[in-house]
Write an enzyme that holds these catalytic residues in place. Structure first.
Site, PDB file in Angstrom:
ATOM      1  N   GLY A 241       1.012  -1.412   0.178  1.00  0.00           N
ATOM      2  CA  GLY A 241       0.036  -0.364  -0.264  1.00  0.00           C
ATOM      3  C   GLY A 241       1.224   1.451  -0.343  1.00  0.00           C
ATOM      4  O   GLY A 241       1.607   1.264  -0.051  1.00  0.00           O
TER       5      GLY A 241
ATOM      6  N   GLY B 248       0.606   5.511   0.439  1.00  0.00           N
ATOM      7  CA  GLY B 248      -0.481   6.829   0.328  1.00  0.00           C
ATOM      8  C   GLY B 248       0.983   7.775   1.005  1.00  0.00           C
ATOM      9  O   GLY B 248       1.732   8.509   0.694  1.00  0.00           O
ATOM     10  N   GLY B 249      -0.189   9.833   1.416  1.00  0.00           N
ATOM     11  CA  GLY B 249       0.820  10.612   1.540  1.00  0.00           C
ATOM     12  C   GLY B 249       1.773  10.620   2.297  1.00  0.00           C
ATOM     13  O   GLY B 249       2.937  11.242   1.900  1.00  0.00           O
ATOM     14  N   TYR B 250       1.705   9.468   3.710  1.00  0.00           N
ATOM     15  CA  TYR B 250       3.289   9.731   4.186  1.00  0.00           C
ATOM     16  C   TYR B 250       4.616   8.602   3.482  1.00  0.00           C
ATOM     17  O   TYR B 250       4.862   9.371   4.041  1.00  0.00           O
ATOM     18  CB  TYR B 250       2.407   8.892   5.947  1.00  0.00           C
ATOM     19  CG  TYR B 250       1.732   7.465   5.473  1.00  0.00           C
ATOM     20  CD1 TYR B 250       0.273   7.195   4.852  1.00  0.00           C
ATOM     21  CD2 TYR B 250       2.478   6.643   5.068  1.00  0.00           C
ATOM     22  CE1 TYR B 250       0.281   5.734   4.320  1.00  0.00           C
ATOM     23  CE2 TYR B 250       2.373   5.166   4.608  1.00  0.00           C
ATOM     24  CZ  TYR B 250       0.842   4.918   4.536  1.00  0.00           C
ATOM     25  OH  TYR B 250       0.622   4.057   4.168  1.00  0.00           O
ATOM     26  N   GLY B 251       4.399   7.504   2.524  1.00  0.00           N
ATOM     27  CA  GLY B 251       5.179   7.100   2.092  1.00  0.00           C
ATOM     28  C   GLY B 251       4.411   5.516   1.939  1.00  0.00           C
ATOM     29  O   GLY B 251       3.409   5.476   0.969  1.00  0.00           O
TER      30      GLY B 251
ATOM     31  N   LYS C 295       4.796   0.386   7.439  1.00  0.00           N
ATOM     32  CA  LYS C 295       4.370   1.807   7.466  1.00  0.00           C
ATOM     33  C   LYS C 295       6.227   2.857   7.201  1.00  0.00           C
ATOM     34  O   LYS C 295       6.362   3.419   8.613  1.00  0.00           O
ATOM     35  CB  LYS C 295       3.275   2.537   8.201  1.00  0.00           C
ATOM     36  CG  LYS C 295       3.427   4.317   7.624  1.00  0.00           C
ATOM     37  CD  LYS C 295       2.015   4.530   8.427  1.00  0.00           C
ATOM     38  CE  LYS C 295       1.739   4.692   9.308  1.00  0.00           C
ATOM     39  NZ  LYS C 295       0.288   5.743  10.041  1.00  0.00           N
TER      40      LYS C 295
ATOM     41  N   ASP D 211     -10.389  10.524  14.760  1.00  0.00           N
ATOM     42  CA  ASP D 211      -9.868  10.519  13.376  1.00  0.00           C
ATOM     43  C   ASP D 211     -11.203   9.477  13.455  1.00  0.00           C
ATOM     44  O   ASP D 211     -10.215   8.079  12.428  1.00  0.00           O
ATOM     45  CB  ASP D 211      -8.314  10.669  13.015  1.00  0.00           C
ATOM     46  CG  ASP D 211      -8.336  11.323  10.984  1.00  0.00           C
ATOM     47  OD1 ASP D 211      -9.757  11.338  11.201  1.00  0.00           O
ATOM     48  OD2 ASP D 211      -7.511  10.756  10.986  1.00  0.00           O
TER      49      ASP D 211
END
Length: 955
Positions: free
Chosen positions: A642, A644-647, A663, A759
């Site tokens: 996967g 995402g914006g984090y990496g 992650k 969140d």
């Protein structure tokens, strides 16, 4: 609609153009034709390969130009007919280039693949060409704030996919075109949601054929024109409407009696016309915030009894409407009411406004009526009351009363305040940002054409808007440090205007690409502020402080002997300078390394012992970077599961054979060191079977990595959407709900100190191999210390659609904020819809449709068919009731998570299920459906408004 397209486009704009081939020669010829007529083209428009050389504002795909995005670029000149050669063009945004003049070329009709044509705030004139009617793929047409003249082309009605039509603030004339036999008309735009035609010179009647029950319109703005005739009764058929403006025309006749069918309308402005007959009865329009019927010729009538029933009302404007009688005191008990303007009527008797304590009432203007007494209770002295030219102000001694004088203008001097810092002292032309950093901001004016409130003195609206705009830009990973708003005011059209300043986060100024994208986001209307602000236009100022520096190119023929001599003489000096620079660079590097170390949240952490700053890890392990490389085969692409914006997220295998998910944050990711440390600290000390487990972490060599247990069945969102191949029937959804609720209840009631997640959403609820649910992602979580019991005042963070409106408005975070978010997740479990999908908010949709007197509470039309419609859904009604209690506007009216757990357990027992049982093992059919599917249950993705688009965190 626009958000999905925006996300896709930003992926390309912020990355490289696709394809290695040189620009198609026809496209290059067209670009050169445009550049020949334009002055002030971007500085890197040199050479002969726009695609290969990444020309600013040009996006390509396999050598073909697909987008031209040049918002606020300072372009001057005409738009050449060469534009018609770009046959693959999909986006054309030249907004806020006031120097672009002349007429639109007919050749624009050749752009058969064009989806977005955005020319807001330019200087174009002449007639809108009929060839626009050939753009069959067009979904967004914004030509507002130009100088277009002539008729609205009837052929626009051919654009069956059109979603947004904005022709406001021009000089258009003639009547509103509707279809007639073989001719097209605007009545054919059944997919359109926006008709923006205000501030033109349109005339004639509003055709009854223009509106029908098959339309999806939410905004109908025809204000400030020359329209006459009556308001057609067919307007009442468009039940989707939210904003209606027909004010400042010459409309006559009676208001249609069926207008109160529009129960979703929030702003209704019919003022400054020649309307006659009885004052319309709008009972039942319970969403109505702003009502203005002023300056018409209605029949004389007593103050309507239905007005106090409109409990959402913020603004009541009935000036010159021949209203008479006594104002009922109950009117002033409406909690949301801010302004009452009933000047120049025949109201009489005593004005009694009650205590009005605790509500939002700010202004009551009853000039030129027959009020002979004013009863003012204690507690309402902050309300501004104006009774000039009433008998009560003609009595002896009344001249000294505040309500017998006209106060000074109530314009607000609001501006965004520094964020707990001292404003910086900046160089000439630079400005100190809210974060007290000097920079050259991108500025302009936000124009809200139908805000739902009237009190400009309250800073709450603008403070929250500032936070939402900033969060929107940062969710797209745009280089925005902060946003400032100032000088709210109403203009002569009753539009709310705000000055906007956007500050850069990198250096002191934006580069060309950043300005283009920020301008596109605002002009494209894909970013939406809260609905209280209504429809939005953005008119930008020209930006002249670009960070890009163009390197001048010099031909060999221009070199002369003096240059050669100078170069030789300077050689020795150059060597000395290089030596000096080398020493200086070494020193600066050491300083930078020291500064980086000091800003590192782990600087005081000792992996071998627990110091004051080191968390009690309780089983979580500190991994070395070399270990994690080994477990993931050096972060091999084959192990990536996967991103995402984090990496990126990688599957890893520990020496014990245990699968883990790792992650790995990339440089400049949205998750900073504080959030990284926060998640480690929280997850290492909370342990519950319904919370995701942290195996360990790594902070080494500038890397940030979190190691989680591996959960093979992905996120709840993926399960509901069918992406993971899992079928969630009613029983399994109840089990997911009880699992997630127990995890949250543990955080609120048993963790020490209690933790507010902040969140909660379906992408942060993960499913293990037995479909047991676990709450994940604690990067935004907030521990509540003993001194913060009750609420914590903090910056608003979270995900739009799940965000508690009370927290958003007050910035006071409580456990009930998580309860609200969980209630939204419960509605997702019922409907499998994203919270905000295709412009519809699921909480509001359920609230409107829900009918307790009908089977399944009348929700069959929005329930997810996969839930098992047609089978027994025992307990569903009780589940719906619980979800709606969780999403009550006031936190005090919501249950605690402990109460939510007990109620879901009761529902499961009622449905014949054992709330204590574990989920059954995933069936073979589910395993088969999941083969080859790579899940990403560890990402922190905020999906787009219409659902299914690229999440902003991937951009």
């Amino acid at each position: 609609m626009g958000v999905r397209v925006l996300a896709i486009l930003l992926v390309v704009l912020l990355g490289d153009s696709t394809g290695d081939a040189a620009t198609n020669p026809y496209d290059f010829s067209a670009i050169m034709g445009l550049m020949t007529d334009w002055q002030n083209a971007p500085p890197n428009w040199v050479g002969n390969d726009p695609c290969g050389n990444n020309w600013v504002g040009i996006v390509c795909n396999n050598s073909r130009v697909t987008s031209i995005i040049l918002s606020s670029a300072g372009l001057t000149g005409p738009l050449s007919g060469d534009i018609g050669q770009l046959s693959e063009l999909q986006f054309l945004d030249l907004s806020n280039n006031k120097g672009l003049t002349g007429s639109l070329p007919e050749q624009i009709g050749n752009l058969m693949k064009l989806t977005h044509l955005i020319l807001v705030g330019c200087g174009f004139s002449g007639q809108i060409p009929d060839s626009i009617g050939s753009l069959q793929n067009l979904v967004h047409l914004s030509l507002n704030s130009n100088r277009f003249t002539g008729l609205i082309p009837a052929i626009i009605g051919n654009l069956s996919r059109l979603y947004w039509l904005d022709l406001a603030d021009n000089q258009l004339t003639g009547s509103i075109p509707v279809s007639n036999g073989s001719n097209s008309g605007l009545d054919m735009l059944l997919q359109a949601k926006h008709f923006h035609f205000g501030q033109n010179q349109l005339s004639g009647t509003i055709p009854s054929q223009l509106f029908s029950s098959g339309m999806r319109l939410i905004h109908v703005l025809f204000d400030n024109n020359n329209l006459n005739g009556s308001i057609p009764s067919t307007l009442g058929l468009v039940r989707s409407l939210e904003v209606v403006r027909f004010d400042r025309n010459s409309l006559a006749g009676a208001v249609p009696a069926n207008l109160n069918n529009l129960t979703s309308v929030q702003e209704l402005l019919l003022s400054n016309n020649r309307l006659t007959g009885p004052l319309p009865n709008l009972a039942g329009m319970n969403a109505l915030n702003y009502l203005d019927l002023s300056n018409n010729s209605f029949d004389a009538t007593d103050f309507p009894s239905w007005i106090p029933t409109l409990q959402s009302l913020t603004t009541l404007m009935l000036e010159f409407t021949q209203v008479q009688g006594v104002l009922p005191v109950i009117l002033f008990s409406i909690f949301s009411l801010q302004s009452v303007v009933l000047k120049n009527n025949q109201l009489n008797g005593t004005l009694d406004i009650g205590s009005s304590q605790g509500n939002q009432l700010q202004r009551i203007d009853l000039q030129n009526n027959n009020i002979d007494n004013f009863k003012q209770s204690t507690g309402n002295h902050s309300v501004e009351v104006i009774l000039v030219s009433n008998p009560v102000c003609q009595e002896t001694g009344a001249a000294g009363k505040s309500y017998c004088t006209i106060p000074q203008s109530n314009t607000s001097s609001y501006s965004t305040q520094p964020n707990k810092c001292i404003p910086a002292v900046c160089n000439s032309n630079q400005t100190s940002s809210p974060n007290c950093r000097c920079g050259y901001p991108y500025t302009g004016t936000l124009v809200f054409t139908a805000p739902s409130f009237s009190g400009l003195g309250s800073s709450t609206y603008f403070e929250n808007l500032t936070g939402i705009i900033t969060m929107s830009f940062q969710s797209y990973q745009l280089p925005v440090d902060s946003v400032s708003l100032s000088d709210p005011r109403k203009d002569s059209y009753n539009y709310l205007k705000l000055n906007l300043a956007v500050f850069p986060s990198e250096g002191v100024s934006f580069n060309w690409t950043s300005i283009n994208i920020i301008g596109f986001v605002l002009s494209n209307q894909s970013y939406w502020p809260p609905k209280i602000f209504g429809p939005l236009n953005f008119i930008a100022d020209q930006y002249t402080y670009f960070a890009d520096v163009q390197v001048p190119t010099t031909s060999k023929n221009s070199l002369n002997i003096s240059v050669i001599v100078g170069a030789a003489a300077g050689g020795f000096v150059l060597l000395l300078l290089l030596a000096f620079v080398g020493v200086y660079a070494f020193c600066q590097k050491k300083r930078a390394e020291k500064a980086t170390e000091q800003s590192n949240p782990f600087v005081n952490w000792d992996p071998n012992k627990s110091s004051g700053e080191f968390p009690q890890l309780k089983g979580a392990r500190w991994f070395s970077l070399e270990e994690l490389k080994k477990y993931t085969n050096k972060f091999a692409e084959a192990n990536q599961i996967g991103s995402g914006g984090y990496g990126k997220v990688y599957r890893g295998t520990l020496p014990t054979g245990t699968l883990v998910a790792i992650k790995r944050a990339q440089q400049g990711s949205m998750q900073g060191g504080v959030e990284f440390k926060n998640e480690i600290e929280l997850l290492s000390r909370v342990h519950h079977k319904n919370l995701v487990s942290l195996v360990g972490f790594c902070s080494e060599q500038g890397e940030q990595l979190l190691v989680y247990e591996f959960l093979p069945n992905g996120t709840l969102e993926e399960g509901l959407s069918g992406k993971s191949g899992i079928r969630l029937d009613w029983a399994r959804r109840l089990k997911v709900a009880i699992d997630a609720a127990r995890g949250l209840a543990y955080l609120h009631e048993f963790a020490n100190p209690p933790i507010i997640h902040r969140d909660i959403k379906s992408t942060n609820i993960l499913l293990d191999d037995h479909l047991n649910a676990r709450v994940a992602d604690f990067g935004l979580s907030k521990p509540v210390t003993e001194g913060e019991r009750g609420y914590v005042t903090t910056q608003v963070k979270g995900t739009m659609g799940y965000l508690d409106p009370e927290y958003y408005m007050t910035q006071q975070l409580t456990e009930k904020s998580d309860v609200y978010s969980f209630g939204v997740v419960m509605l997702e479990l019922l409907t499998a819809r994203r919270p905000i999908e295709r412009g519809t908010y699921i909480v509001r949709e359920v609230r409107v449709v829900m009918d307790k007197d009908k089977d399944l509470y009348n929700l069959q039309g929005i329930l997810d068919p996969a839930i098992g419609l047609g089978t027994s859904l025992k307990g569903l009604e009780r589940f719906v009731e619980l979800a709606m209690r969780c999403v009550e506007e006031s936190g005090a009216d919501r249950p605690t998570m402990g109460e939510v757990v007990k109620e879901i357990e009761n529902i499961m027992v009622f449905a014949g299920l054992n709330p204590k049982a574990e989920s059954a093992t995933t069936s073979a059919s589910y395993e088969e459906a999941s083969k080859g599917y790579s899940t990403d249950p560890y990402s922190n993705e905020d999906f787009t408004e219409d659902g299914g688009g690229f999440p902003p965190s991937r951009i």
